[in-house]
Design an enzyme around this catalytic site. Structure first.
Site, PDB file in Angstrom:
ATOM      1  N   VAL A  97      28.888  36.593 -26.953  1.00 29.77           N
ATOM      2  CA  VAL A  97      27.815  37.538 -26.660  1.00 29.77           C
ATOM      3  C   VAL A  97      26.690  36.803 -25.957  1.00 29.77           C
ATOM      4  CG1 VAL A  97      26.022  38.981 -27.718  1.00 29.77           C
ATOM      5  CG2 VAL A  97      28.350  39.052 -28.617  1.00 29.77           C
ATOM      6  N   ALA A 100      22.735  33.131 -26.656  1.00 29.75           N
ATOM      7  CA  ALA A 100      24.137  33.550 -26.713  1.00 29.75           C
ATOM      8  C   ALA A 100      24.694  33.147 -28.072  1.00 29.75           C
ATOM      9  CB  ALA A 100      24.946  32.888 -25.599  1.00 29.75           C
ATOM     10  N   LYS A 101      25.841  33.624 -28.401  1.00 29.00           N
ATOM     11  CA  LYS A 101      26.560  33.163 -29.588  1.00 29.00           C
ATOM     12  C   LYS A 101      28.006  33.582 -29.447  1.00 29.00           C
ATOM     13  CE  LYS A 101      25.057  31.117 -33.398  1.00 29.00           C
ATOM     14  NZ  LYS A 101      23.776  30.383 -33.460  1.00 29.00           N
ATOM     15  N   GLY A 102      28.861  32.870 -30.139  1.00 28.87           N
ATOM     16  CA  GLY A 102      30.269  33.242 -30.117  1.00 28.87           C
ATOM     17  C   GLY A 102      30.853  33.042 -31.488  1.00 28.87           C
TER      18      GLY A 102
END
Ligand code: GLU
Length: 547
Positions: free
Chosen positions: A191, A236-238
């Site tokens: 994201v 962001a992050k995942g």
């Protein structure tokens, strides 16, 4: 890890015992099984809530056939149902699946592996259908943002734009188990919340609770965190929805490589730069870097940060989050007149952040009276040795059985008397339920999202100093930024240089935040959020709108 609650509606005592026995065999996923013998009892149990999956025998004393399934669905529409059937009832079971049951299992032909996979996938499918965005963490991130937006009088258009991430990618990915014939299918996410002022930045989390909502909340917090630190990144992050303790090293490598190749179009040194988060580490970053580099045909160390030093990782990155947190604890202690040499601290979580925070606090003379990991908490009012704890965990894997202290539960630990409480494990720890019993003077958030909005307000009223996550744990991404800068410029900085730059950036952000909190008479978290959001809003407005 929270166990799944399985409700078994099965009138045959023998079948119930067999199935319960199989479910208790699992190591990686824990199940709590409650069983009832009639549909009426099953429905009244469903009405009380909390059930993750139903195992349903269609032929019951008080209900027969498809009607049993239909009544369960009516009572709990979003709870997955797995039908248990005999060989004589196969057609009926298949019809139940057509009507929305997740699967059926033939009694007498089930083995433990099949049962566990079926139950796990049933839960996963329903979660994917109904609960991707519906996460307490995403609600918290949005509530915090809305509160800050209102106080700062944020432009309506900008507020709507920032409330959801700009880009999200949901993938499903298979990876092979060490048992060659077995393929596992899991959900993965990346994201990007904000693409306004530079590449996006944020960790990758491997945890069984990961969902689109959770990753989006974390990505949003990364945006505010980077802006608050004046780093040229958006958030962001995942993540991958998996319990990393339930896979071998080989499995983890295959999973990581496949996940990387699924999100490869989204990441890159000028686009989006992953880093470690809960459940991932330097090794995982090395595999991501290798997979990406194989694709483009040359080594690209700057595609990730938090990688091993031999691959271009930065000195000081591994301990940066814990170190940064303690730099800020020193600032906050000065603010509230707390002498760290005579202070006590409780540290929840003994992973990378918690163990380093405990170590640096100990170096300052603070007595660490309790620490915990996923398995247990350890309490010793006379003080624990962080070195001895780390050695014990190295040898034994967890804190269970640590000799020099008393075992305490996670909840008890949070409520122990102490000056400094460091939540450095999971989100949602300090809530409306326990905030009245929290005794610290300083709450230093190492984890992301450990405190609910309701608890925040109580802490503020009670005068507890909250060092909020986006400030408290920003040391990690700050040294990630140094790593990226060193990588893109082919520079190498000394540890002293890194730590002194880190100190400067964090204390500057702390002072800006405190000035705003005092000037506007608001709590420190809201002040930190506004510091970040303001900068993002300015950047958005000055770039203007395309087309
Ligand atoms: N995962 C860390 C965080 O939540 C670090 C992110 C990074 O270094 O990019 O801040």
């Amino acid at each position: 890890m929270k166990p799944f609650l399985v409700l078994m509606i099965e009138d045959s005592a023998v079948d119930a015992v067999v199935i319960r026995g199989m479910l208790s065999k699992v190591q990686a996923t824990r199940f709590n099984v409650e069983s009832v013998k009639t549909l009426a009892d099953g429905i009244s149990r469903l009405d009380r809530g909390g059930v993750d999956v139903v195992l349903l025998d269609l032929t019951l004393p008080d209900s027969q056939g498809l009607e049993s399934f239909q009544r369960v669905v009516k009572a709990a529409p979003h709870v997955p149902v797995v039908v248990l059937t005999g060989t004589d009832d196969l057609t009926m079971a298949a019809t139940a699946v057509e009507e929305g049951a997740q699967a059926y299992l033939v009694k007498g032909k089930i083995d433990a592996r099949k049962l566990i996979r079926t139950v796990r996938y049933a839960i996963q499918h329903v979660e994917a259908e109904h609960a991707e965005w519906d996460s307490p963490m995403f609600r918290l991130a949005q509530q915090q943002f809305m509160k800050a937006a209102q106080i700062m009088n944020l432009d309506d258009n900008v507020r709507e734009r920032l409330l959801f991430p700009q880009r999200t990618l949901v993938v499903t990915l298979p990876f092979r188990r060490d048992e060659y014939s077995e393929v596992e299918n899991v959900f993965g996410y990346r994201v990007q919340h904000l693409l306004t002022a530079g590449p996006t930045k944020g960790g990758i989390r491997y945890h069984e609770d990961v969902s689109l909502g959770e990753v989006s909340a974390l990505a949003m917090w990364m945006s505010w965190k980077c802006a608050l630190m004046h780093l040229p990144f958006g958030g962001a992050k995942g993540g991958v929805r998996i319990d990393p303790t339930g896979v071998s090293r080989h499995e983890l490598q295959r999973l990581t490589r496949r996940y990387t190749s699924e999100i490869i179009g989204m990441i890159g040194p000028d686009k989006d730069i992953p880093a470690p988060d809960m459940g991932t580490n330097e090794q995982v970053m090395a595999w991501i870097m290798d997979t990406y580099s194989q694709q483009v045909g040359y080594a690209v160390p700057t595609v990730v940060t938090g990688k091993p030093v031999v691959l271009g990782g930065s000195l000081g990155r591994r301990e940066a989050t814990g170190r940064g947190l303690v730099y800020l604890v020193e600032e906050a202690a000065g603010h509230i007149g707390l002498d760290l040499k005579h202070a006590t601290a409780v540290v929840q979580g003994f992973g990378n952040v918690g163990s380093n925070a405990a170590r640096f606090l100990e170096e300052l003379g603070t007595r660490i009276v309790a620490v915990s990991d996923v398995s247990t908490g350890v309490y010793n009012p006379r003080g624990l040795s962080v070195t001895a704890l780390a050695e014990y965990v190295d040898q034994n894997g967890t804190l269970i059985g640590y000799p020099d202290g008393e075992a305490v539960s996670n909840q008890e630990m949070l409520e122990l008397p102490c000056d400094i409480l460091v939540p450095a494990a999971l989100q949602n720890q300090i809530t409306g339920d326990n905030v009245e019993r929290i005794q610290c003077k300083l709450l230093a958030e190492g984890a992301n999202g450990p405190t609910t909005l309701e608890a925040d307000e109580v802490l503020h009223e009670r005068g507890v100093f909250v060092l909020p996550d986006i400030l408290g744990n920003a040391g990690g991404v700050t040294v990630s930024y140094f790593e990226w800068v060193q990588g893109t410029q082919n520079y190498m900085w000394s540890l002293e240089e890194i730590n002194s730059r880190l100190h400067r950036i964090l204390t500057d952000a702390f002072q800006r935040t405190m000035r705003r909190a005092q000037r506007d008479q608001i709590d420190v978290r809201t002040a930190a959020l506004i510091e970040g959001i303001q900068r993002v809003a300015e950047a958005k407005l000055v770039r203007g709108l395309f087309p």
